[in-house]
Design a protein around this motif. Structure first.
Motif, short mmCIF file in Angstrom:
data_model
loop_
_atom_site.label_atom_id
_atom_site.label_comp_id
_atom_site.label_asym_id
_atom_site.label_seq_id
_atom_site.Cartn_x
_atom_site.Cartn_y
_atom_site.Cartn_z
N LEU A 114 0.84 -1.20 0.00
CA LEU A 114 0.00 0.00 0.00
C LEU A 114 0.88 1.26 0.00
O LEU A 114 0.64 2.22 -0.73
N ALA A 115 1.93 1.22 0.81
CA ALA A 115 2.85 2.36 0.89
C ALA A 115 3.58 2.55 -0.45
O ALA A 115 3.71 3.69 -0.94
N ILE A 116 4.02 1.45 -1.05
CA ILE A 116 4.73 1.53 -2.33
C ILE A 116 3.80 2.09 -3.41
O ILE A 116 4.19 2.93 -4.21
N GLU A 117 2.56 1.62 -3.39
CA GLU A 117 1.57 2.11 -4.36
C GLU A 117 1.47 3.65 -4.27
O GLU A 117 1.48 4.34 -5.28
N LYS A 118 1.41 4.17 -3.04
CA LYS A 118 1.29 5.62 -2.86
C LYS A 118 2.52 6.35 -3.39
O LYS A 118 2.40 7.39 -4.03
N VAL A 119 3.70 5.77 -3.14
CA VAL A 119 4.94 6.40 -3.61
C VAL A 119 4.97 6.37 -5.14
O VAL A 119 5.23 7.39 -5.81
N LEU A 120 4.66 5.21 -5.71
CA LEU A 120 4.73 5.08 -7.18
C LEU A 120 3.76 6.02 -7.89
O LEU A 120 4.03 6.44 -9.01
N GLN A 121 2.66 6.33 -7.23
CA GLN A 121 1.72 7.26 -7.86
C GLN A 121 2.40 8.59 -8.17
O GLN A 121 1.99 9.32 -9.06
N HIS A 122 3.47 8.90 -7.43
CA HIS A 122 4.21 10.15 -7.67
C HIS A 122 5.44 9.95 -8.53
O HIS A 122 5.88 10.87 -9.20
N THR A 123 6.05 8.72 -8.46
CA THR A 123 7.37 8.56 -9.10
C THR A 123 7.33 7.79 -10.41
O THR A 123 8.25 7.89 -11.22
N ALA A 124 6.29 6.98 -10.60
CA ALA A 124 6.35 6.03 -11.72
C ALA A 124 6.18 6.69 -13.07
O ALA A 124 5.41 7.65 -13.23
N GLY A 125 6.96 6.15 -14.02
CA GLY A 125 6.72 6.41 -15.43
C GLY A 125 6.36 5.05 -15.98
O GLY A 125 5.44 4.40 -15.48
N ARG A 126 7.22 4.60 -16.89
CA ARG A 126 7.04 3.23 -17.36
C ARG A 126 7.41 2.25 -16.22
O ARG A 126 6.80 1.21 -16.06
N PHE A 127 8.42 2.64 -15.46
CA PHE A 127 8.89 1.79 -14.35
C PHE A 127 8.66 2.51 -13.02
O PHE A 127 7.98 3.54 -12.99
N CYS A 128 9.28 1.96 -11.95
CA CYS A 128 9.01 2.52 -10.60
C CYS A 128 9.33 4.01 -10.51
O CYS A 128 8.59 4.80 -9.95
N VAL A 129 10.53 4.36 -11.05
CA VAL A 129 10.95 5.77 -11.04
C VAL A 129 11.28 6.14 -12.47
O VAL A 129 12.30 5.69 -13.02
N GLY A 130 10.42 6.89 -13.08
CA GLY A 130 10.66 7.29 -14.47
C GLY A 130 10.59 6.12 -15.44
O GLY A 130 9.89 5.12 -15.18
N ASP A 131 11.38 6.24 -16.53
CA ASP A 131 11.26 5.27 -17.62
C ASP A 131 12.43 4.33 -17.74
O ASP A 131 12.55 3.60 -18.73
N GLN A 132 13.36 4.41 -16.77
CA GLN A 132 14.51 3.49 -16.78
C GLN A 132 14.35 2.42 -15.72
O GLN A 132 13.86 2.73 -14.62
N LEU A 133 14.81 1.23 -16.04
CA LEU A 133 14.82 0.17 -15.05
C LEU A 133 15.80 0.57 -13.93
O LEU A 133 16.91 1.01 -14.22
N THR A 134 15.37 0.44 -12.68
CA THR A 134 16.25 0.80 -11.56
C THR A 134 16.24 -0.31 -10.52
O THR A 134 15.47 -1.28 -10.62
N LEU A 135 17.04 -0.11 -9.51
CA LEU A 135 17.09 -1.03 -8.37
C LEU A 135 15.69 -1.24 -7.77
O LEU A 135 15.35 -2.34 -7.33
N ALA A 136 14.88 -0.20 -7.80
CA ALA A 136 13.53 -0.31 -7.24
C ALA A 136 12.74 -1.39 -7.98
O ALA A 136 12.05 -2.21 -7.38
N ASP A 137 12.88 -1.43 -9.32
CA ASP A 137 12.16 -2.43 -10.12
C ASP A 137 12.70 -3.83 -9.85
O ASP A 137 11.95 -4.80 -9.77
N VAL A 138 14.05 -3.88 -9.73
CA VAL A 138 14.71 -5.16 -9.48
C VAL A 138 14.18 -5.78 -8.18
O VAL A 138 13.98 -6.99 -8.08
N CYS A 139 13.97 -4.93 -7.19
CA CYS A 139 13.45 -5.43 -5.90
C CYS A 139 11.96 -5.74 -5.98
O CYS A 139 11.46 -6.64 -5.31
N LEU A 140 11.25 -4.98 -6.80
CA LEU A 140 9.78 -5.12 -6.84
C LEU A 140 9.32 -6.46 -7.41
O LEU A 140 8.40 -7.10 -6.88
N ILE A 141 9.97 -6.87 -8.50
CA ILE A 141 9.51 -8.07 -9.23
C ILE A 141 9.34 -9.32 -8.34
O ILE A 141 8.25 -9.88 -8.27
N PRO A 142 10.39 -9.73 -7.61
CA PRO A 142 10.21 -10.93 -6.78
C PRO A 142 9.15 -10.74 -5.69
O PRO A 142 8.48 -11.68 -5.29
N GLN A 143 9.00 -9.50 -5.25
CA GLN A 143 8.02 -9.23 -4.20
C GLN A 143 6.60 -9.41 -4.70
O GLN A 143 5.72 -9.85 -3.99
#
Ligand SMILES: N[C@@H](CCC(=O)N[C@@H](CS)C(=O)NCC(=O)O)C(=O)O
Length: 207
Positions: free
Chosen positions: A130-159
């Motif tokens: 729920l907390a991540i959803e709220k953060v992503l509503q502000h940061t996400a583009g195509r991926f978690c933060v903008g349009d580049q794959l980042t560490l945030a995405d790498v951690c998100l997938i297995p979760q």
């Protein structure tokens, strides 16, 4: 005297203990299943909670009395049906037996209880998502933060896999789901998929 009735769930470790004791002592009984998941948990139904106010299995009706708590149930059986004793006569030996039983009964089993697991699921999976959803509503583009794959995405997938495995309703997290859809298209993400790895058991393997 009527046949004893055992309220049980097949994989409940506490009911399992009583089933072993009943079988060991050769006590014939009627098995009444209580599904711990179906219908929001049949153990939570009013009719059942009259028998077992803790809303748990096992409950044993025997000798005209209703007994709950697997260890006292087994002790009752041992005291009233002395064949195949489960508690030694010698007090020192009996204390040792009870100590091991207690290590399991109060040290391990309560932590594996469904209601505890459900709470942990809320605490460690639902609330952080729920907390991540709220953060992503502000940061996400195509991926978690903008349009580049980042560490945030790498951690998100297995979760997300973990959340799905524990049947978290992902429809409550639309931004996470949108990002996940994009992530699943990435070759690197596909290559790392758990279900194509060499140690993945054959029956779980992605075809
Ligand atoms: N101390 C109790 C524990 C009983 C217990 O935890 N039962 C679990 C199944 S192993 C249960 O009914 N859980 C239902 C729930 O958590 O809602 C006993 O030994 O009988």
């Amino acid at each position: 005297m009527s046949k004893p009735v055992l309220y049980s769930y097949f994989r409940s470790s506490s009911a399992w203990r009583v089933r072993i004791a009943l079988a060991y002592k050769g006590i014939d009984y009627e098995y009444r299943p209580v599904h711990l998941v179906k219908d929001g948990g049949q153990q939570n139904m009013e009719e059942y909670m009259i028998l077992n106010p803790m809303a748990q299995v096992p409950t044993l009706i025997i000798d005209g009395i209703t007994l709950t708590q697997s260890v006292p149930i087994i002790e009752y059986l041992d005291e009233t049906r002395p064949q195949n004793k489960l508690l030694p006569e010698d007090p020192a030996q009996r204390a040792k037996v009870r100590a091991i039983a207690e290590m399991i009964n109060s040290g391990i089993q309560p932590l594996q209880n469904l209601r505890v697991l459900n709470k942990l699921l809320i605490l460690y999976t639902y609330l952080p998502l729920l907390a991540i959803e709220k953060v992503l509503q502000h940061t996400a583009g195509r991926f978690c933060v903008g349009d580049q794959l980042t560490l945030a995405d790498v951690c998100l997938i297995p979760q997300i896999y973990g959340a799905n495995r524990f049947k978290v309703d992902m429809s409550e997290f639309p931004t996470i789901c949108k990002v996940n859809e994009e992530l699943e298209k990435m070759d690197a993400v596909k290559a790392a998929d758990a279900f194509i790895q060499p140690d993945c058991p054959e029956e779980l393997r992605k075809k």
